[in-house]
Enzyme design. Sequence first.
Site, PDB file in Angstrom:
ATOM      1  N   GLY A  34      25.724  44.243  38.513  1.00 58.97           N
ATOM      2  CA  GLY A  34      25.701  45.434  39.371  1.00 58.97           C
ATOM      3  C   GLY A  34      25.245  46.660  38.611  1.00 58.97           C
ATOM      4  N   LEU A  74      35.736  39.005  33.211  1.00 58.34           N
ATOM      5  CA  LEU A  74      36.250  39.585  34.454  1.00 58.34           C
ATOM      6  C   LEU A  74      35.292  39.379  35.627  1.00 58.34           C
ATOM      7  CD1 LEU A  74      37.282  43.053  32.927  1.00 58.34           C
ATOM      8  CD2 LEU A  74      38.855  41.222  33.518  1.00 58.34           C
ATOM      9  N   TYR A 147      38.660  30.755  46.460  1.00 57.83           N
ATOM     10  CA  TYR A 147      38.790  31.650  45.302  1.00 57.83           C
ATOM     11  C   TYR A 147      39.935  31.171  44.416  1.00 57.83           C
ATOM     12  CZ  TYR A 147      39.605  36.055  42.799  1.00 57.83           C
ATOM     13  OH  TYR A 147      39.794  37.019  41.837  1.00 57.83           O
TER      14      TYR A 147
END
Length: 319
Positions: A34, A74, A147
Amino acid sequence: MKRVLVTGGAGSIGSYVCDELVRRGHQVIALDNGPSLKVEHLFDSGRFQFVQDSVLVAEVVERLVSRCDIVIHLAAIADPKRYVNEPLNVLNVNLKGSLNLLDFCSRMGKRFVFASTSEVCGKNPNVPWDEEADRVLGPPSINRWCYSTGKALIEHYCYAYGQQEGLPFVIMRFFNVYGPRCDDLGQGRVIPIFLEKFLRGEPVVVHGDGKQTRCFTYIEDTAQAVVELALSEAALGQCFNVGSDRETSILELAQLMKKVGGFDNPIVFKPHREVFGDSYEDIPRRIPDVSRIKRVIGWEATTPLEEGLKKTIDFYRKY
Ligand code: UDP
């Protein structure tokens, strides 16, 4: 001084982790697919580098792992709406990305610090959960659990690599992290979603009866725990709940945000099924037992929810 690779380093938790590492004098590379918005203030520190790329690209991962001592992993897709709408992306990033990193860390003998999740325990009704609590999940036909399952599988890999290849690892399970820089307003998790409604003067939508609970953990407390665990010898080979143990219902959260922010929006209720369709299941209560992290590194979440919400609301008001 350690050289630390932080994947997802320009994300919300990642950017605070990078801040804390740089502040303590470590050398940091943030890998993120990102934009660099949340870490640009670190560009002039002389101890920070941003690489815009994906954990799915093996050559990039190999090169960056070779240049560091510790990997804090992360990077993940952690947004319940996306578990339902993009299960393939959620699984690919969480599994393939993590396996890339694990493989190179293991081959090169680098410490692997893995961001797992309280979702791993699913809907286990026996709260609080310690790190050995059972996993109670619904069937794989319910996307919500992709998830949780992906993260749990990588936890298994950590133990397996540790046992068979001698990988030094630490597992962290986060509990509803919130704060400034967390998601764009209206996106992701419940607090930025509520806040967007509050700021726009629209009704705030509580799913179900609002009695479901979470333990909200302030982002700066979380980043402290991540850095302490990543640098601790005593933490190696273990899994840790990283969370506040103050239980708050979603209705209480909405009321508290309304009070702290001085808002007067109506709070309305909507059944989960109307919001998420059939491929979703909510978790009634989620509370950590935090005795292990207190014992091993002396950490506990110290920011009261009212104070954390105030800082978060102030941040987004100026956003
Ligand atoms: N929630 C809600 N209204 C919203 C968004 C979320 O009532 O606009 C509820 C959601 O159904 C869940 C809780 O808030 O019970 C926490 O949701 P979140 O998406 O933050 O993540 P979770 O803790 O479920 O992984």
